[in-house]
Design an enzyme around this catalytic site. Sequence first.
Site, PDB file in Angstrom:
ATOM      1  N   GLU A 188       0.863  -1.192   0.000  1.00  0.00           N
ATOM      2  CA  GLU A 188       0.000   0.000   0.000  1.00  0.00           C
ATOM      3  C   GLU A 188       0.894   1.236   0.000  1.00  0.00           C
ATOM      4  O   GLU A 188       1.633   1.476   0.956  1.00  0.00           O
ATOM      5  CB  GLU A 188      -0.912  -0.025   1.235  1.00  0.00           C
ATOM      6  N   LYS A 189       0.804   2.013  -1.064  1.00  0.00           N
ATOM      7  CA  LYS A 189       1.741   3.130  -1.242  1.00  0.00           C
ATOM      8  C   LYS A 189       1.565   4.271  -0.255  1.00  0.00           C
ATOM      9  O   LYS A 189       2.432   5.141  -0.178  1.00  0.00           O
ATOM     10  CB  LYS A 189       1.654   3.665  -2.668  1.00  0.00           C
ATOM     11  N   HIS A 190       0.468   4.325   0.486  1.00  0.00           N
ATOM     12  CA  HIS A 190       0.272   5.428   1.425  1.00  0.00           C
ATOM     13  C   HIS A 190       0.825   5.184   2.826  1.00  0.00           C
ATOM     14  O   HIS A 190       1.031   6.132   3.566  1.00  0.00           O
ATOM     15  CB  HIS A 190      -1.221   5.743   1.563  1.00  0.00           C
ATOM     16  N   HIS A 216       4.341   6.762  -4.557  1.00  0.00           N
ATOM     17  CA  HIS A 216       3.127   7.579  -4.487  1.00  0.00           C
ATOM     18  C   HIS A 216       3.289   8.748  -5.453  1.00  0.00           C
ATOM     19  O   HIS A 216       4.395   9.268  -5.611  1.00  0.00           O
ATOM     20  CB  HIS A 216       2.935   8.098  -3.054  1.00  0.00           C
ATOM     21  N   HIS A 235      -1.833  15.964  -6.288  1.00  0.00           N
ATOM     22  CA  HIS A 235      -1.872  14.743  -5.476  1.00  0.00           C
ATOM     23  C   HIS A 235      -0.491  14.484  -4.893  1.00  0.00           C
ATOM     24  O   HIS A 235       0.452  14.189  -5.627  1.00  0.00           O
ATOM     25  CB  HIS A 235      -2.310  13.573  -6.375  1.00  0.00           C
ATOM     26  N   CYS A 238      -1.928  12.145   2.945  1.00  0.00           N
ATOM     27  CA  CYS A 238      -2.059  12.387   1.505  1.00  0.00           C
ATOM     28  C   CYS A 238      -3.204  13.370   1.314  1.00  0.00           C
ATOM     29  O   CYS A 238      -4.267  13.198   1.914  1.00  0.00           O
ATOM     30  CB  CYS A 238      -2.348  11.075   0.776  1.00  0.00           C
ATOM     31  N   HIS A 270      -6.023  11.081  -0.201  1.00  0.00           N
ATOM     32  CA  HIS A 270      -6.372   9.793   0.409  1.00  0.00           C
ATOM     33  C   HIS A 270      -6.226   9.764   1.923  1.00  0.00           C
ATOM     34  O   HIS A 270      -6.251   8.698   2.525  1.00  0.00           O
ATOM     35  CB  HIS A 270      -5.556   8.675  -0.238  1.00  0.00           C
TER      36      HIS A 270
HETATM   37 FE   FE2 Z   1      -2.647   9.523  -2.360  1.00  0.00          FE
END
Ligand code: FE2
Length: 131
Positions: free
Chosen positions: A15-17, A45, A51, A115, A118
């Site tokens: 999960e990139k976050h 990310h 973003h 983020c 997100h």
């Molecule tokens: Fe994001």
Amino acid sequence: MKIADVIQSADWKIEKHAPVIEAPEKVAAGEKFCVDLSVGKEIAHPNTTEHNIRWIKLYFKPDNGKFAYEIGSYEFNVHGESVEGANKGPVYAEPVAKAVLKISTSGTLLATSYCNIHGLWESSKAIAVEG
Ligand code: FE2
């Protein structure tokens, strides 16, 4: 509703976050060590004007204490903004930071990250004091 209800967690390898905390598993009491913080180490990310990752915060919760201590806040304040328009700027801050710590007792490092699209994410890593 609590803040915990809106903080997501996941394995940072998929999960990139999720904030990445890289630190030794064991340290000596009172000796300096490095903690490397990042977002997107395994899966990058996006870092665009629209973003991006705004900040990472690091905390320490000792095993023998009730409360977490805030260690630091690391802000990433530029993401290609410019008078020319979005993503036309000359500089982007990547969400990477380093802390140097000394601890006297075993505990857990906790990190939160944000983020702009997100939301809030967290992760943790146990760290033991030897001897
Ligand atoms: Fe994001």
